[in-house]
Design an enzyme around this catalytic site. Structure first.
Site, mmCIF file in Angstrom:
data_model
loop_
_atom_site.group_PDB
_atom_site.id
_atom_site.type_symbol
_atom_site.label_atom_id
_atom_site.label_comp_id
_atom_site.label_asym_id
_atom_site.label_seq_id
_atom_site.Cartn_x
_atom_site.Cartn_y
_atom_site.Cartn_z
ATOM 1 N N HIS A 270 1.060 5.495 -1.388
ATOM 2 C CA HIS A 270 0.669 6.711 -2.103
ATOM 3 C C HIS A 270 1.980 7.452 -2.331
ATOM 4 C CE1 HIS A 270 -3.542 6.032 -0.930
ATOM 5 N NE2 HIS A 270 -3.090 5.789 0.274
ATOM 6 N N ASP B 273 2.367 3.021 2.994
ATOM 7 C CA ASP B 273 1.276 3.983 2.890
ATOM 8 C C ASP B 273 1.757 5.420 2.659
ATOM 9 O OD1 ASP B 273 -1.168 5.249 2.994
ATOM 10 O OD2 ASP B 273 -1.705 4.598 4.994
ATOM 11 N N HIS C 92 -5.763 -1.095 6.298
ATOM 12 C CA HIS C 92 -5.883 -0.567 7.673
ATOM 13 C C HIS C 92 -6.722 -1.498 8.553
ATOM 14 C CE1 HIS C 92 -3.745 2.955 6.440
ATOM 15 N NE2 HIS C 92 -4.712 3.337 5.624
ATOM 16 N N HIS D 111 0.842 -1.214 0.000
ATOM 17 C CA HIS D 111 0.000 0.000 0.000
ATOM 18 C C HIS D 111 0.865 1.248 0.000
ATOM 19 C CE1 HIS D 111 -3.766 2.131 0.375
ATOM 20 N NE2 HIS D 111 -3.281 2.854 1.364
HETATM 21 ZN ZN ZN Z 1 -3.882 4.757 1.911
#
Ligand code: ZN
Length: 445
Positions: free
Chosen positions: A66, A321, A270, A64
Site C-alpha cells: 500500500h 505491505d 497475511h 503486497h
Molecule cells: Zn494490506
C-alpha cells in the site's frame, strides 16, 4: 557503464543465482525488448560488458504494497495501541490524498523499493475516488497515478484494483472509507474493465477482505478476475475471524472457499490466524500465501503458519505491505526467524526456499510467471548484492539472504536497463523525494 552492441546489452556477473544454484562467472545478454537472450556460464568479462560484482539475483517481487502507508513510517509508534488504532492513523493519510500527491508519494516509495532490489510491485489499491466518494473525471485517476509512479521509478507494477464495499460485516462504509467504495461489485467491475495492461504494468483484482465485501458480491469479483491475479486480505486479526464466525458461522477461509475464491491465481495476504482445516483448503487449492512479516510484527498481528501452508501445497510470497521497513531480505529472514521463535527449531526454510519466495513465487502471485528467474526468455531483471560490505563480507554466497540488507544492493537492472547503479537511483536523492512527498501530505500543501 551499460553499453549496447547492436540490440544486445550484456551483463557479466561475478556470481549469479541460477536455477541450478549460485554459479560463477555468468554472462547475461538482453535484447532491446529487455528480455534475456543468452546465459553463458564460466566465461570471462569482455568489454563492453557491464560488470556486476557480488552475487546477482533475479529481480525481487514485492507482492503486497500500500504505497501511501509509507507516509506513516515512524509516526505511529507513540502511545501504544492496537491494529485498529493504527488504522485510524492510516485513514488520516488516506483522507488527504489526491491523484497528484498520490503519484508523488508512490513515485518516491517505489524508488525506495527499487533501491532495495524490488523490480516488480503488487499494489493493493483501494483509494479510488474523491474524499466524498464521488468519482474523478477519469474514474481510474488514482490507479493511473500509481502506474505513472511505477514508470517514473522504473519498476514493474501489478495494479491490484480492490473491491471495498462495506465498513465491516453488515456495516456501511464510514465517512473516511467512502472514497474506497464503488457502491456494488458490478460498478466496481465496470470501472476496472477500463484498465488495460501496459508495457511494464499488468492488472489484477482483489477482494479487500471478507469484512469489506459481502458474500453476495463475491462472485462478481471472481468473474471479473478472469484468470488474472486475485488477492485478498485473510485473517490478519483474530477479531476478523470472530466477527466472521458470528456473521456466517464460518471462518474467512471457509467463506472464500464456499464462494469460489480459492485457486492457483489467488493470493491470500497475511493468513495469520488459521485453523487446520483452513490450511488444508488453501494448500489444496494451490493458493499462494503472501506473508508480510515486518508489518505483521509491527502491528502485533501474530505469526502465521508459513511452513504448514507450504507443506500443504501453498507457495509463499512476501510483501512489505505498510512499508515500516522496505527490505525484502529482512522480510525473507523474518519468515524463517518468526518460525524459529514459534517452533523452537532452526532451518524451517532453506535459503533457496526464501529466495524462491522473493523471486519466482512473488512474480507468479503478481501475474508475471516468466519473471523472477535468470533464464533465456525471462525479463532481464537483475539485482547485484555486494559481498564486501561490513554486513556481507565473508558470507557464503548461497546464504546471502541471511546477511544482506537493502543497503547492500548495488545495481538493479529492470528490463535490461540499469535503474540503480552503485546504490544510486536514476531519479537521484530518494530520501529527499520521500521527505518532500510526505511533508507535503501532512502539511496539506
Ligand atoms: Zn494490506
Amino acid at each position: 557503464m551499460s553499453t549496447t552492441i547492436g540490440v544486445v546489452t550484456a551483463y557479466w556477473c561475478e556470481r549469479a543465482w541460477l536455477s541450478s544454484g549460485v554459479t560463477d562467472r555468468v554472462r547475461v545478454d538482453a535484447d532491446d525488448a529487455g528480455l534475456v537472450t543468452a546465459v553463458e556460464v564460466g566465461v570471462q568479462p569482455e568489454p563492453p560488458d557491464m560488470r556486476l560484482a557480488g552475487v546477482v539475483l533475479p529481480g525481487l517481487a514485492n507482492a503486497h504494497s500500500h504505497a501511501f502507508h509509507r507516509a506513516l513510517r515512524g509516526r505511529t509508534q507513540g502511545g501504544g495501541g492496537t491494529f485498529w488504532t493504527w488504522r485510524e492513523h492510516m485513514y488520516e493519510i488516506a483522507e488527504r490524498l489526491d491523484p497528484d500527491s498520490y503519484r508523488r508519494l508512490a513515485t518516491a516509495a517505489y524508488a525506495e523499493m527499487a533501491l532495495a532490489g524490488v523490480t516488480c510491485v503488487g499494489e493493493f489499491h483501494y483509494v479510488h475516488h474523491a474524499p466524498d466518494g464521488t468519482r474523478y473525471d477519469d474514474p481510474n485517476a488514482m490507479g493511473e497515478a500509481l502506474r505513472e509512479a511505477a514508470t517514473a521509478a522504473g519498476i514493474r507494477l501489478t495494479l491490484i484494483d480492490t473491491c471495498y464495499l462495506t465498513g465491516g460485516f453488515g456495516r456501511p462504509l464510514s465517512t473516511v472509507q467512502r472514497r474506497f467504495g464503488d457502491g456494488d461489485a458490478g460498478k466496481w467491475a465496470e470501472r476496472v474493465a477500463a484498465l488495460e495492461p501496459g508495457p511494464t504494468s499488468r492488472i489484477g483484482v482483489a477482494i479487500h477482505s471478507v469484512r469489506a465485501v459481502p458474500t453476495e458480491q463475491i462472485a462478481t469479483v471472481v468473474a471479473a478476475s478472469s484468470g488474472r491475479p486475485l488477492h485478498v486480505h485473510l485473517s490478519e486479526q483474530r477479531a476478523e475471524n470472530e466477527e466472521c464466525l458470528a456473521a456466517y458461522a464460518a471462518t474467512p477461509t471457509q467463506v472464500l472457499h464456499d464462494h469460489g475464491v480459492l485457486g492457483p491465481a489467488t493470493t491470500a495476504v497475511h493468513a495469520t490466524h488459521l485453523t487446520g482445516d483452513d490450511i488444508g483448503l488453501l494448500g489444496g487449492a494451490g493458493v499462494v500465501t503472501c506473508f508480510c512479516p515486518t508489518t505483521e510484527r509491527d502491528l502485533a498481528d501474530g505469526i502465521g503458519p508459513a511452513r504448514a501452508l507450504h507443506d500443504a501445497g501453498s507457495s509463499l510470497a512476501l510483501g512489505s505491505d505498510q512499508h515500516a521497513v522496505v527490505d525484502m531480505f529482512e522480510e525473507a529472514r523474518a519468515l524463517e526467524m518468526h518460525e524459529r521463535l514459534d517452533t523452537g527449531q532452526r532451518g524451517r526454510f532453506a535459503p533457496d526456499e526464501l529466495l524462491s519466495a522473493l523471486t519466482r513465487a512473488g512474480h507468479s502471485s503478481l501475474g508475471w510467471p516468466e519473471a523472477g528467474r535468470i533464464e533465456v526468455g525471462a525479463p532481464c531483471d537483475l539485482v547485484a548484492v555486494r559481498l564486501d560490505t561490513p554486513r556481507t563480507a565473508g558470507v557464503d554466497p548461497t546464504q546471502v539472504v541471511f546477511a544482506a540488507t537493502n543497503a547492500d544492493v548495488d545495481t538493479v537492472v529492470i528490463g535490461g536497463r540499469a535503474v540503480v547503479q552503485a546504490g544510486r537511483h536514476l531519479l537521484g536523492d530518494i530520501g529527499r523525494l520521500l521527505s518532500e512527498a510526505i511533508d507535503a501530505i501532512w502539511s496539506g500543501r
